[in-house]
Design a protein around this motif. Structure first.
Motif, mmCIF file in Angstrom:
data_model
loop_
_atom_site.group_PDB
_atom_site.id
_atom_site.type_symbol
_atom_site.label_atom_id
_atom_site.label_comp_id
_atom_site.label_asym_id
_atom_site.label_seq_id
_atom_site.Cartn_x
_atom_site.Cartn_y
_atom_site.Cartn_z
ATOM 1 N N TYR A 54 -5.893 2.742 -6.754
ATOM 2 C CA TYR A 54 -6.199 2.823 -5.326
ATOM 3 C C TYR A 54 -7.268 3.883 -5.061
ATOM 4 C CZ TYR A 54 -1.938 0.093 -4.462
ATOM 5 O OH TYR A 54 -0.972 -0.893 -4.439
ATOM 6 N N ASN A 253 -6.435 -8.289 0.407
ATOM 7 C CA ASN A 253 -5.699 -7.039 0.609
ATOM 8 C C ASN A 253 -6.310 -5.890 -0.186
ATOM 9 O OD1 ASN A 253 -3.768 -7.830 2.471
ATOM 10 N ND2 ASN A 253 -2.324 -8.522 0.906
ATOM 11 N N TRP A 254 -6.995 -6.190 -1.287
ATOM 12 C CA TRP A 254 -7.644 -5.131 -2.057
ATOM 13 C C TRP A 254 -8.644 -4.372 -1.191
ATOM 14 C CZ3 TRP A 254 -5.782 -3.152 -6.209
ATOM 15 C CH2 TRP A 254 -5.098 -3.920 -7.144
ATOM 16 N N ILE A 257 -6.974 -2.397 1.635
ATOM 17 C CA ILE A 257 -6.436 -1.119 1.173
ATOM 18 C C ILE A 257 -7.542 -0.076 1.063
ATOM 19 C CG2 ILE A 257 -5.414 0.052 -0.831
ATOM 20 C CD1 ILE A 257 -3.810 -2.544 -1.331
ATOM 21 N N PHE A 260 -8.666 1.023 4.554
ATOM 22 C CA PHE A 260 -7.653 1.885 5.167
ATOM 23 C C PHE A 260 -7.718 3.298 4.591
ATOM 24 C CE2 PHE A 260 -3.522 3.941 4.878
ATOM 25 C CZ PHE A 260 -3.106 3.934 6.199
ATOM 26 N N ILE A 261 -7.754 3.394 3.275
ATOM 27 C CA ILE A 261 -7.760 4.702 2.622
ATOM 28 C C ILE A 261 -8.974 5.522 3.047
ATOM 29 C CG2 ILE A 261 -8.046 5.850 0.388
ATOM 30 C CD1 ILE A 261 -6.302 3.667 -0.833
ATOM 31 N N ALA A 277 -5.707 8.056 0.003
ATOM 32 C CA ALA A 277 -4.920 7.407 -1.041
ATOM 33 C C ALA A 277 -3.508 7.964 -1.088
ATOM 34 C CB ALA A 277 -5.607 7.571 -2.396
ATOM 35 N N TYR A 280 -1.654 6.458 1.943
ATOM 36 C CA TYR A 280 -1.315 5.042 1.752
ATOM 37 C C TYR A 280 -0.225 4.873 0.697
ATOM 38 C CZ TYR A 280 -1.476 0.180 0.438
ATOM 39 O OH TYR A 280 -1.106 -1.102 0.143
ATOM 40 N N ASP A 284 3.351 3.296 1.398
ATOM 41 C CA ASP A 284 3.712 2.064 0.700
ATOM 42 C C ASP A 284 5.045 2.207 -0.017
ATOM 43 O OD1 ASP A 284 2.878 -0.644 -0.301
ATOM 44 O OD2 ASP A 284 3.045 0.396 -2.231
ATOM 45 N N SER A 288 7.355 0.060 2.659
ATOM 46 C CA SER A 288 6.917 -1.307 2.369
ATOM 47 C C SER A 288 8.023 -2.337 2.577
ATOM 48 C CB SER A 288 6.389 -1.401 0.933
ATOM 49 O OG SER A 288 7.397 -1.043 0.005
ATOM 50 N N LEU A 298 0.437 0.595 9.822
ATOM 51 C CA LEU A 298 -0.772 1.024 9.127
ATOM 52 C C LEU A 298 -2.025 0.668 9.932
ATOM 53 C CD1 LEU A 298 -0.080 0.175 5.359
ATOM 54 C CD2 LEU A 298 0.132 2.374 6.531
#
Length: 336
Positions: A54, A253-254, A257, A260-261, A277, A280, A284, A288, A298
């Motif tokens: 991540y 989603n990759w 993520i 978001f980070i 990171a 997140y 998670d 989650s 999120l």
């Protein structure tokens, strides 16, 4: 009558006390990570590898969007093709999986060059949508390629030649190398002569061009570097997962993520992806199980940060306090 003459010397430094401490802690963390096969269990090792992926993914997207000004929502294309390159080399050509994890980086390079030539004239949302289209095309092509397992995917059976302990050791060492090349490489790049050009290009590409910066060439090199780094993330992640399918390797989603980070941590900073990171990964692990509610939370957090803290959490924590974990600028200090 004698007069005392005060002489002040000005020192130009590239490092700060906080930076020295951060580098020491980063070095210690890498050494601890490398030693994990001798003291950590499989669950902890898997978590550290996942967090590393991540962080590396976010660092590459931050370099691409935060400094080169190219907002991509299709970086999963390079992650997926590198992972498939690894599985194909190991499964069809009997290449050692750990060696294949390095050789497969040729695949994102071969994809990045024509992709950039195709999209380089696009700006803003047009460029972003173009990268997403490339990622979808890659997913559809591989989903219909029987040699690569079609939609059912592939299994990395070549890893069966290693014991569980050997696999854990190899994967965690690959993750450490990945962090050195992506996060450490970003730090080195921004402290080099290209770092000033990147910063100038981020602030105003037209002004940077007028000062002699070859913006087109620099953008291409950053795009290529981000593709290779993202491909390395795919190789390490799926070297650990042992199973790959088109929907997983090219999952949007990759990039969600990564965005978001970087947005929550602080875009255009080296400290931001590390902070984001951590946020997140912690969220998670803790929330989650709440499913849709967790994803909505999120998204709302990203929206709040975008509205009230444009520089991310780093701007309201370490940035406001004047901390510099990874300084890239020159500092003028006065002394006697």
């Amino acid at each position: 009558m004698n007069r005392a003459v005060e002489v002040r010397h000005h020192l130009v430094s590239r490092q700060t006390n906080g930076g020295r401490l951060a580098l020491s802690l980063a070095g210690a963390a890498l050494l601890l990570m490398v030693s994990m096969p001798w003291w950590a269990d499989a669950g902890l090792t898997r978590s550290v590898v996942e967090f590393s992926c991540y962080l590396a993914l976010a660092a590459m997207w931050n370099l691409l969007a935060g400094y080169a000004g190219m907002v991509s929502i299709g970086q999963q294309a390079f992650l997926g093709v590198a992972a498939y390159g690894l599985f194909a080399l190991a499964g069809h050509f009997d290449v050692d999986p750990f060696l294949a994890a390095g050789l497969c980086l040729v695949v994102p390079v071969l994809l990045a060059v024509p992709t950039y030539l195709l999209l380089r004239r696009l700006e803003g949302p047009y460029f972003a949508i173009g990268t997403w289209v490339i990622a979808e095309v890659c997913r559809l092509v591989i989903s219909n390629t029987e040699w690569l397992g079609s939609s059912s995917g592939m299994t990395l059976r070549a890893m069966q030649q290693y014991s569980l302990e050997q696999r854990q050791m190899g994967v965690v060492w690959m993750a450490a190398i990945m962090l050195l090349l992506t996060v450490g490489g970003s730090y080195w790049l921004l402290r080099s002569r290209f770092g000033l050009a990147l910063t100038a290009m981020r602030d105003n590409a037209v002004s940077a061009t007028s000062q002699g910066v070859d913006v087109e060439r620099l953008r291409f090199l950053v795009f290529l570097a981000a593709a290779i780094g993202t491909g390395l993330v795919g190789a390490v992640y799926y070297l650990s997962a042992l199973r790959l399918s088109p929907n997983a390797g090219f999952d949007p989603n990759w990039i969600a993520i990564a965005i978001f980070i970087v947005m929550v941590g602080g875009i255009g900073t080296l400290e931001g992806p590390l902070l984001g990171a951590a946020v997140y990964f912690t969220a998670d692990r803790l929330f989650s199980d709440y499913g849709v509610t967790y994803m909505i939370a999120l998204g709302l957090l990203t929206l709040v940060v975008a509205l009230y803290a444009r520089g991310g959490l780093w701007s309201i924590t370490g940035g406001r306090l004047g901390w510099h974990w990874f300084p890239t600028r020159w500092w003028l200090r006065s002394g006697r």
